[in-house]
Design an enzyme around this catalytic site. Structure first.
Site, PDB file in Angstrom:
ATOM      1  CG  ASN A 327      -2.178   0.827   0.978  1.00 43.64           C
ATOM      2  OD1 ASN A 327      -2.295   1.512  -0.039  1.00 43.64           O
ATOM      3  ND2 ASN A 327      -3.094   0.810   1.939  1.00 43.64           N
ATOM      4  CG  HIS A 358      -6.749   1.057   7.553  1.00 45.35           C
ATOM      5  ND1 HIS A 358      -5.510   1.632   7.740  1.00 45.35           N
ATOM      6  CD2 HIS A 358      -6.639   0.310   6.418  1.00 45.35           C
ATOM      7  CE1 HIS A 358      -4.692   1.241   6.772  1.00 45.35           C
ATOM      8  NE2 HIS A 358      -5.343   0.438   5.961  1.00 45.35           N
TER       9      HIS A 358
END
Length: 483
Positions: A327, A358
């Site tokens: 990521n 998140h």
């Protein structure tokens, strides 16, 4: 003037042409593009079929009809008018199925199906002159031929022979009644196997459509006699994350087995990210946005927006290296807005920001809080011991192998809560492995000396860090003047 290529070597005009521009762009024959498109669509359709047209939610007739209609569409999409060959063969052999006697049904079906297939094979040679790029409808036709003959022999076994004359396998698969037209075409043309197979047994296919397949298979292996009192719904995922909280895993497997299972399950959860991020990278590159410049060898680079480096992830020898290649754009964002700018505890605050970004599932916070410990411990070990292994290539190889294994196990341990999401399974998993990584990380942080990072590993001087240093120096001078 060059002669025109023979028809057999020109791109086909049959089949779907909606993907023709893509075929020209990639330089790939249209039938291959259509094939891949159908198989990818079939994969997504299969998940939908399992979830929304499950046996408990709809009737077998609806499942048969959906599977057949979609399969017929795939055949027409891929092969155009050549798909008529499949439909003609299916209809001819169904006529044999309903009219022929059970003592001869297998012979007639076999000779008609194999005869028609052979004629089609011959026509491809003598009519199309060994054409490579002509529409190759023979693949699905070969699969349908297998199914037609398999079913015909199994109907013959069930209706035309005595049970004592059959082998155990023939007795198990014998079909006791002739199929209806819907069952017949569904078995032969369903979307799951019409394009690329494989051949399967009619009895098992009908059990699958009617919702008896799973129970039938579990009963075959004496599931209840082995101490299980219910018949579960198995997951098509080879290593689902739920196996990490199974009674066997938590209470019966030994410690090394648990570590191995944990690693494999976490590995199995990564391909969806690999696929999604690689596809997104390809989209940006196709638009021209991903160009990042030229490397030292003069090659164009297209990694401006790359979100992962699979090779470096799978071969990472440190927790830091793993995170830097996973990521990537999110890690860059965290670095730019937090890690390089906060004056105190940048690692801790960066992990906390990542968790907040998140979402609010508890598992995220288990992962990122554990990640703080592991990162600090890994850094401490590296700063204390790595330089001892740089004196020779052999020692460096040993160091890399050990740190690779440690990194992979550490990542699996750390990210498991991220996948499990909830508190209870996370605690259950960590208890089953005795919180080993938490304990080791804490011991390392508490008892190993904290050595400074190498100059090339230190954080860059940022506005906030510079201001902090100025404030510290000012306060220090003020205290000195007071004294």
């Amino acid at each position: 003037m060059a002669a025109e290529p023979p028809p057999s070597l020109s791109y086909r005009t049959t089949g779907s042409t909606c993907l023709h521009p893509l075929s020209e762009l990639l330089g790939i024959p249209l039938d291959q593009v259509n094939f891949v498109a159908c198989q990818l669509f079939a994969l997504f359709a299969a998940f939908w079929f399992r979830s929304y047209l499950s046996p408990g939610k709809t009737s077998p007739d609806v499942r048969h009809a959906f599977a057949t209609i979609l399969g017929i569409y795939f055949v027409i999409f891929c092969f155009g008018w050549y798909s008529v060959h499949l439909f003609v063969l299916v209809l001819m052999c169904y006529g044999i199925m309903v009219t022929a006697s059970t003592s001869d049904i297998h012979r007639y079906s076999f000779f008609v199906a194999m005869g028609y297939l052979t004629i089609c094979h011959i026509s491809r040679i003598y009519i199309f002159h060994y054409g490579i790029l002509t529409t190759d409808f023979s693949g699905p036709l070969m699969i349908v031929t297998q199914k037609i003959t398999t079913l015909a022999f199994q109907v013959h076994d069930g209706l035309g022979r005595k049970a004592e004359d059959l082998s155990t396998e023939q007795r198990r698969l014998a079909v006791k009644a002739k199929p209806s037209f819907l069952e017949y075409v569904s078995y032969l043309l369903n979307f799951m196997s019409v394009i690329a197979g494989p051949c399967n047994n009619f009895k098992e296919y009908i059990a699958f459509i009617e919702g008896r397949h799973t129970h039938m298979k579990l009963l075959e292996v004496n599931w209840k006699k082995k101490g299980f009192h219910s018949l579960p719904e198995p997951s098509p995922t080879t290593f689902p994350v739920t196996c990490l909280v199974d009674d066997w895993f938590v209470h019966k497997a030994n410690f090394l087995t648990r570590l191995c299972y944990l690693y494999v399950v976490m590995q199995a959860s990564k391909p969806k990210y690999y696929f999604a991020w690689t596809l997104a990278d390809a989209v940006n590159n196709a638009a021209g946005f991903g160009f990042s410049g030229v490397d030292k060898n003069g090659n164009f680079c297209w990694d401006l927006l790359s979100n992962l480096n699979i090779w470096k992830i799978e071969t990472a020898t440190s927790f830091k290296m793993y995170l830097e290649n996973w990521n990537i754009q999110t890690a860059t964002w965290l670095k730019r807005v937090c890690y390089e700018r906060v004056p105190w505890h940048p690692t801790v605050l960066t992990f906390i920001l990542s968790a907040l970004w998140h979402g609010v599932y508890p598992g995220y916070y288990f992962t990122f809080l554990t990640g703080i410990l592991v990162t600090l411990a890994a850094r401490t070990v590296r700063n204390n011991y790595r330089h001892y292994f740089l004196s020779s290539k052999a020692l460096k190889v040993v160091y890399d192998i050990v740190t690779w294994a440690a990194t992979q196990l550490a990542v699996s341990y750390t990210v498991a809560p991220f996948v499990m999401l909830a508190v209870e399974p996370t605690i259950s998993l960590y208890k089953s492995v005795y919180f080993y990584l938490h304990i080791i990380s804490l011991l390392i942080i508490l008892f190993l000396p904290i050595k400074p990072q190498a100059p090339n590993q230190r954080r860059p001087q940022t506005l906030n860090s510079v201001n902090k240093q100025k404030i510290d120096r000012y306060l220090q001078r003020k205290e000195t003047n007071k004294s």
